[in-house]
Structures are given as structure tokens and as C-alpha cells.
Design a protein around this motif. Structure first.
Motif, PDB file in Angstrom:
ATOM      1  N   GLU A 103       6.345   2.732   2.107  1.00 54.91           N
ATOM      2  CA  GLU A 103       5.845   3.834   1.285  1.00 54.91           C
ATOM      3  C   GLU A 103       5.746   3.497  -0.198  1.00 54.91           C
ATOM      4  OE1 GLU A 103       7.819   7.534   1.905  1.00 54.91           O
ATOM      5  OE2 GLU A 103       7.774   7.367   4.108  1.00 54.91           O
ATOM      6  N   ASN A 104       6.493   2.473  -0.658  1.00 51.55           N
ATOM      7  CA  ASN A 104       6.609   2.282  -2.098  1.00 51.55           C
ATOM      8  C   ASN A 104       6.233   0.899  -2.631  1.00 51.55           C
ATOM      9  OD1 ASN A 104       8.058   4.895  -3.121  1.00 51.55           O
ATOM     10  ND2 ASN A 104       9.157   4.287  -1.256  1.00 51.55           N
ATOM     11  N   TYR A 105       6.333  -0.152  -1.824  1.00 46.99           N
ATOM     12  CA  TYR A 105       6.161  -1.483  -2.392  1.00 46.99           C
ATOM     13  C   TYR A 105       4.743  -1.728  -2.892  1.00 46.99           C
ATOM     14  CZ  TYR A 105      10.823  -3.114  -0.997  1.00 46.99           C
ATOM     15  OH  TYR A 105      12.184  -3.301  -0.876  1.00 46.99           O
ATOM     16  N   CYS A 106       3.758  -1.052  -2.306  1.00 44.38           N
ATOM     17  CA  CYS A 106       2.377  -1.220  -2.774  1.00 44.38           C
ATOM     18  C   CYS A 106       2.249  -0.713  -4.211  1.00 44.38           C
ATOM     19  CB  CYS A 106       1.416  -0.481  -1.850  1.00 44.38           C
ATOM     20  SG  CYS A 106      -0.330  -0.871  -2.139  1.00 44.38           S
ATOM     21  N   SER A 107       2.807   0.468  -4.495  1.00 46.40           N
ATOM     22  CA  SER A 107       2.701   1.018  -5.849  1.00 46.40           C
ATOM     23  C   SER A 107       3.670   0.340  -6.811  1.00 46.40           C
ATOM     24  CB  SER A 107       2.954   2.531  -5.832  1.00 46.40           C
ATOM     25  OG  SER A 107       4.246   2.828  -5.338  1.00 46.40           O
ATOM     26  N   TRP A 108       4.845  -0.043  -6.329  1.00 44.59           N
ATOM     27  CA  TRP A 108       5.824  -0.674  -7.212  1.00 44.59           C
ATOM     28  C   TRP A 108       5.419  -2.096  -7.590  1.00 44.59           C
ATOM     29  CZ3 TRP A 108      11.107   0.397  -4.336  1.00 44.59           C
ATOM     30  CH2 TRP A 108      11.411   1.767  -4.428  1.00 44.59           C
ATOM     31  N   GLY A 133       2.585  -3.993  -5.915  1.00 41.81           N
ATOM     32  CA  GLY A 133       1.305  -4.500  -5.438  1.00 41.81           C
ATOM     33  C   GLY A 133       1.418  -5.244  -4.125  1.00 41.81           C
ATOM     34  N   ILE A 134       2.524  -5.068  -3.426  1.00 35.84           N
ATOM     35  CA  ILE A 134       2.730  -5.708  -2.116  1.00 35.84           C
ATOM     36  C   ILE A 134       2.515  -4.622  -1.080  1.00 35.84           C
ATOM     37  CG2 ILE A 134       4.313  -7.001  -0.642  1.00 35.84           C
ATOM     38  CD1 ILE A 134       5.814  -7.814  -3.178  1.00 35.84           C
ATOM     39  N   CYS A 135       1.337  -4.599  -0.499  1.00 37.06           N
ATOM     40  CA  CYS A 135       0.961  -3.504   0.378  1.00 37.06           C
ATOM     41  C   CYS A 135       1.324  -3.831   1.823  1.00 37.06           C
ATOM     42  CB  CYS A 135      -0.508  -3.178   0.200  1.00 37.06           C
ATOM     43  SG  CYS A 135      -0.880  -2.681  -1.509  1.00 37.06           S
TER      44      CYS A 135
END
Length: 297
Positions: free
Chosen positions: A282-287, A289-291
Motif C-alpha cells: 500500500e505504501n512503498y510505491c508512494s514512499w 517509487g517501488i511499486c
């Protein structure tokens, strides 16, 4: 290879090395099993949750049983000293163990013979030994709690047993100055991740980041939630993040997992760890950039 090392409170566990797998409440290295619900086991279990999320190689563990006599600590270091050159790990995390400075000195000397210096992380007894032996600069990350940063800041203390007033009563307001003192006294690793009500990430005597949200007070009394941060930062560095970012996201992951779980006094650390894949998704993509569909390494 990421190698996670530490002792567990099981007098019957021999020195054990192998790639980690999980089965319910137990971790396995080789054919030996040990609990994932406290201490070194919680640290390794947290790292495994993140390597599984990234679909990268599971960590290797080197563990031994030690209930305070030191035999397991000595066996663990003996194995490391004898085998670390041939194992040639990319990364080593040293966790719970008796702070036997002579053994850590020997290990650091032996590591100089590796074809490539591993990224080095220490917590708990290994961190005490590093500070006492004047070897803090050999490490890339330390992960102290508020009482341990007080120990690192004290230029006279070579062993935490001699400063029980620091270990059992710490002043959170003094943490920034203690961080600065630890660096000034050359008792800090290259990066400090100080775990507590507010988490601090610092380098070169300067605080780079503070993390205090979400604030989940019920995480504090759950045994092992500091160990999980050490496992998280280990895995995130191994997944390719810069150490500073890995430290920040390790703290956030632990906190958000607590918020998701809404812990009670009966909550076990394994339940916190079980939230880590959902936090990452839920968060690593926004935190970072690791989607979710990405793989690292």
C-alpha cells in the motif's frame, strides 16, 4: 547474500547456518527450527517478510542457543570467523549476543580478507561490543533504542553493565544531543537509527529525519518491535535502498503495521510482522517509487 546472525534463548539449539524458511511460528535454517516470536527470531522474520515481498533471495541465518552463559555467542562467532571469507556475504547483521569484544575484533580482522567488504549492521550485544572495542566505524548502521544511544554517547562506558542508570532510565529529550555525542566520540556507526517514541535517523552528527507518525503507543510494550526494525532496515538495504531511506521506511513500516493491526496488550510481535507485506503493497510505491509489480535486485 544477506546474513543475519544472533543468539536465541534455547540452550538446546546448536550453532546453525542456512537459508531461512518459515513454517507457522517457527523459522528454519537447515534442519533446525527456532521461534520467530522474539528477539533474533523476530528480527529474521521481519527481514524474511520483506525479501518475500520483493521476491528476492531469502536471508541466510546464523543462530545459536545462548541463555546467558556465552557458549552460543562463542560458537556463533567461531563459525563466522572460520567461514565468512568463503561465504563472502553482501551484508551482515549482528544482533543478540553477549558483548565479547575480543571475538568481534577477530571477526572484523577476518572480514578484511573478504573479496568485498560486506555492509555491516549491528544491534543489541553486537553493538555494545563494537562500541566497547572501538570498532563502531567498521559498521554502516547501528539501531539503538533510547537507553542504548545513552550508552553510545557516554565516552567512559565500555560495557552497558557499568551504566545501568542509562539502560533503565533514559531521557527522550536528550536523544538529539546524545546522537551528536555518539558521533563526536566515534562511538556511532556511519548511520544511526534510534528507535523510540520518536525515531531518529542520523549521520555525521546530524539528524537527517525524525519519524513520529503514526503514533501507536500500544506498540511500545510489545516485545520484539525494536527487533523488527533491525530486520526491516536490513532487508530494505539488501533490496537496494539507500541506507538513509531504508532506515526511514523501516520505521514507517513498523508504525503503519501497528496502525493497521490496532494492537492490544495481548498482541504478539508475529502479528505485527504479518502486516508488513500489506504495508509494503500500500505504501512503498508512494514512499520510495517501488511499486508492487517491481522487483529489486
Amino acid at each position: 547474500m544477506m546474513l543475519l546472525c544472533g543468539t536465541v534463548p534455547d540452550k538446546n539449539l546448536p550453532v546453525t547456518y542456512g537459508q531461512v524458511r518459515q513454517d507457522d511460528d517457527y523459522l528454519y535454517a537447515g534442519e533446525q527450527r527456532f521461534s520467530r516470536t522474539q528477539g533474533t527470531g523476530a528480527m529474521i522474520s521481519a527481514a524474511l517478510a520483506i525479501t518475500n515481498y520483493f521476491k528476492i533471495d531469502a536471508p541466510y541465518a546464523l543462530v545459536a542457543g545462548d541463555i546467558g552463559g556465552g557458549e552460543g555467542t562463542r560458537d556463533m562467532y567461531k563459525y563466522l570467523i572460520e567461514h565468512i571469507v568463503e561465504l563472502s556475504p553482501d551484508q551482515v547483521t549482528l544482533h543478540y549476543s553477549l558483548p565479547i569484544m575480543a571475538l568481534l575484533k577477530k571477526l572484523c580482522e577476518t572480514i578484511k580478507g573478504c573479496s568485498k567488504r560486506p555492509f555491516m549492521i549491528a544491534d543489541a550485544g553486537a553493538m555494545y561490543a563494537a562500541k566497547g572495542a572501538g570498532l563502531s566505524s567498521e559498521f554502516d548502521i547501528f539501531t539503538p533504542d533510547p537507553s542504548e544511544i545513552a550508552f553510545l554517547a557516554d565516552p567512559q562506558a565500555t560495557h552497558p553493565a557499568y551504566i545501568s542508570n542509562y539502560l533503565f532510565a533514559s531521557d527522550a529529550e536528550k536523544i538529539p544531543e546524545q546522537i551528536a555525542a555518539a558521533f563526536a566520540n566515534k562511538s556511532a556507526a556511519k548511520l544511526l537509527l534510534v528507535k523510540g517514541k520518536t525515531d531518529y535517523v542520523a549521520a555525521d552528527g546530524q539528524i537527517l529525519s525524525t519519524i513520529n507518525e503514526p503514533n501507536v503507543p500500544m506498540l511500545e510494550p510489545i516485545g520484539g518491535t525494536g527487533d523488527t526494525i533491525t530486520g526491516l532496515v536490513s532487508a530494505l538495504v539488501y533490496a537496494g535502498l539507500e541506507p538513509k531511506d531504508a532506515a526511514v521506511y523501516a520505521c514507517r513500516t513498523n508504525r503503519v503495521a501497528g496502525k493497521m493491526l490496532q494492537p492490544t496488550p495481548a498482541t504478539k510481535v508475529k502479528e505485527v510482522i504479518e502486516q508488513f507485506p500489506a504495508v509494503a503493497k500500500e505504501n512503498y510505491c508512494s514512499w520510495a517509487g517501488i511499486c508492487y509489480t517491481d522487483t529489486a535486485k
